[in-house]
Design an enzyme around this catalytic site. Structure first.
Site, PDB file in Angstrom:
ATOM      1  N   SER A  14       0.818  -1.218   0.000  1.00 22.86           N
ATOM      2  CA  SER A  14       0.000   0.000   0.000  1.00 22.86           C
ATOM      3  C   SER A  14       0.851   1.267   0.000  1.00 22.86           C
ATOM      4  O   SER A  14       1.807   1.399   0.765  1.00 22.86           O
ATOM      5  CB  SER A  14      -0.917   0.013   1.232  1.00 22.86           C
ATOM      6  OG  SER A  14      -1.614   1.242   1.313  1.00 22.86           O
ATOM      7  N   THR A  61      -8.746  -1.200   2.627  1.00 24.81           N
ATOM      8  CA  THR A  61      -8.572  -1.784   1.307  1.00 24.81           C
ATOM      9  C   THR A  61      -9.115  -3.208   1.358  1.00 24.81           C
ATOM     10  O   THR A  61      -9.732  -3.611   2.342  1.00 24.81           O
ATOM     11  CB  THR A  61      -7.093  -1.708   0.866  1.00 24.81           C
ATOM     12  OG1 THR A  61      -6.971  -2.182  -0.479  1.00 24.81           O
ATOM     13  CG2 THR A  61      -6.183  -2.510   1.774  1.00 24.81           C
ATOM     14  N   LYS A  65     -13.651  -3.691   2.714  1.00 20.97           N
ATOM     15  CA  LYS A  65     -14.526  -2.564   2.393  1.00 20.97           C
ATOM     16  C   LYS A  65     -16.000  -2.842   2.701  1.00 20.97           C
ATOM     17  O   LYS A  65     -16.766  -1.904   2.930  1.00 20.97           O
ATOM     18  CB  LYS A  65     -14.354  -2.160   0.926  1.00 20.97           C
ATOM     19  CG  LYS A  65     -12.984  -1.557   0.642  1.00 20.97           C
ATOM     20  CD  LYS A  65     -12.865  -1.079  -0.795  1.00 20.97           C
ATOM     21  CE  LYS A  65     -11.494  -0.485  -1.067  1.00 20.97           C
ATOM     22  NZ  LYS A  65     -11.384   0.049  -2.440  1.00 20.97           N
ATOM     23  N   ASN A  86     -14.289   2.757   2.181  1.00 21.98           N
ATOM     24  CA  ASN A  86     -12.822   2.757   2.195  1.00 21.98           C
ATOM     25  C   ASN A  86     -12.260   3.795   3.163  1.00 21.98           C
ATOM     26  O   ASN A  86     -11.055   3.930   3.299  1.00 21.98           O
ATOM     27  CB  ASN A  86     -12.254   2.999   0.791  1.00 21.98           C
ATOM     28  CG  ASN A  86     -12.337   4.454   0.364  1.00 21.98           C
ATOM     29  OD1 ASN A  86     -13.260   5.179   0.750  1.00 21.98           O
ATOM     30  ND2 ASN A  86     -11.383   4.886  -0.442  1.00 21.98           N
ATOM     31  N   ASP A 102     -13.364   6.573  -3.141  1.00 20.26           N
ATOM     32  CA  ASP A 102     -12.975   6.088  -4.473  1.00 20.26           C
ATOM     33  C   ASP A 102     -13.855   6.705  -5.555  1.00 20.26           C
ATOM     34  O   ASP A 102     -13.364   7.086  -6.626  1.00 20.26           O
ATOM     35  CB  ASP A 102     -13.084   4.559  -4.553  1.00 20.26           C
ATOM     36  CG  ASP A 102     -11.986   3.848  -3.784  1.00 20.26           C
ATOM     37  OD1 ASP A 102     -10.887   4.420  -3.655  1.00 20.26           O
ATOM     38  OD2 ASP A 102     -12.224   2.724  -3.307  1.00 20.26           O
ATOM     39  N   GLY A 125     -14.047  -5.134 -17.217  1.00 18.17           N
ATOM     40  CA  GLY A 125     -14.038  -5.877 -15.968  1.00 18.17           C
ATOM     41  C   GLY A 125     -15.273  -5.602 -15.131  1.00 18.17           C
ATOM     42  O   GLY A 125     -15.987  -4.621 -15.353  1.00 18.17           O
ATOM     43  N   GLY A 127     -15.267  -6.441 -11.401  1.00 20.60           N
ATOM     44  CA  GLY A 127     -14.956  -6.723 -10.007  1.00 20.60           C
ATOM     45  C   GLY A 127     -15.396  -5.586  -9.095  1.00 20.60           C
ATOM     46  O   GLY A 127     -16.225  -4.751  -9.457  1.00 20.60           O
ATOM     47  N   GLY A 235      -3.681   4.400 -12.105  1.00 21.92           N
ATOM     48  CA  GLY A 235      -4.090   4.118 -10.737  1.00 21.92           C
ATOM     49  C   GLY A 235      -3.579   5.124  -9.728  1.00 21.92           C
ATOM     50  O   GLY A 235      -4.232   5.374  -8.709  1.00 21.92           O
TER      51      GLY A 235
END
Length: 273
Positions: A14, A61, A65, A86, A102, A125, A127, A235
């Site tokens: 992290s 993280t 969450k 988060n 986020d 994606g 997820g 990111g």
């Protein structure tokens, strides 16, 4: 000493300690500390129960969450919209308040690069990050969002998120993901190397790619996007903008130092290679 920390498992990778400590230094908060703790879902309740009055906040993280939610006194509408927290602010009267930075972090990062509104978008994606991406798109996308997924179960899940968030979602098979690269905004939420096969299909004059990975960087898709002069976010952009919001909430300061936080993150990533 006023304390804050990031929790998760695994956690040693992290960048949050680097980002938050840089903010504290810039803000002159010499009596603040920020650490990391390897905590899984089973250990979380005991850890939270043991927090004393010196604690101001937590960053969460994976895989915490959702696991944190039953341990909180309240969560924001933003966090409730994706059932993911988060950020936890620990108030002086002992309350534990959950939020999700986020989602506004994605919006802020895009705004910084001049992307305020889009007519349609693609998500690669399905997820956990994809639901946050969809919630962010609910704020800036006026039309349909196409989500490329690997399974029928994931497709159904993203359709449900779309209904909850008020977003028109169309799902398509992962093998057809190249078809989505022509959208004005593409958000890649997949693990490392998952989108490498799409690098050869980036169209001429592409729009904006937001690839949520930061290590390794650039991904093959991001590199190809940049070569074709598309607008590119990574990111680290998400990490920095969500950290700005976390620092502001935990410290009560109205403006966290974006430039200092970004510089610290960039330096930390360079040091890893």
């Amino acid at each position: 000493m006023i304390r804050a920390a990031v929790l998760g498992s695994p956690i040693e990778h992290s960048l949050s300690p680097v980002l938050h400590r840089a903010a504290y230094q810039e803000l002159g908060l010499v009596d603040w500390s920020y650490d990391r703790f390897e905590i899984d879902e089973a250990a979380l309740p005991q850890f939270v129960a043991g927090l004393g009055p010196e604690w101001a906040g937590l960053s969460l993280t994976m895989p915490l969450k959702r696991a944190i939610i039953p341990l909180l006194d309240a969560i924001s509408d933003t966090a409730a919209s994706v059932e993911a927290v988060n950020t936890v602010v620990l108030t002086k009267d002992g309350r534990r308040l959950g939020d999700n930075t986020d989602i506004p972090g994605i919006v802020s990062a895009l705004h910084e690069r001049g992307v305020d509104k889009v007519e349609n978008a693609t998500i690669l994606g399905a997820g956990a990050t994809a639901s946050s991406a969809l919630a962010a798109l609910a704020r800036i996308c006026s039309g349909e969002v196409t989500v490329y997924v690997r399974s029928r179960a994931r497709a159904d899940e993203m359709q449900e998120w779309g209904e909850r968030l008020g977003v028109a979602v169309r799902t398509a098979d992962w093998t057809d993901a190249a078809d989505g690269l022509g959208a004005p905004l593409v958000i890649a939420t997949t693990p490392a190397s998952a989108t490498d096969w799409l690098a050869a299909d980036v169209p001429a004059g592409p729009g904006t790619l937001f690839d949520v990975l930061y290590d390794p960087w650039p991904t093959a898709l991001a590199a190809a996007w940049q070569q074709r002069d598309g607008r590119l976010l990574g990111g680290l952009d998400l990490l920095v903008h969500q950290a700005v919001l976390q620092v502001e909430q935990m410290t009560g300061r109205h403006t966290a130092p974006l430039a200092a936080i970004r510089a610290a993150g960039e330096a930390a990533l360079r040091a890893r290679h």
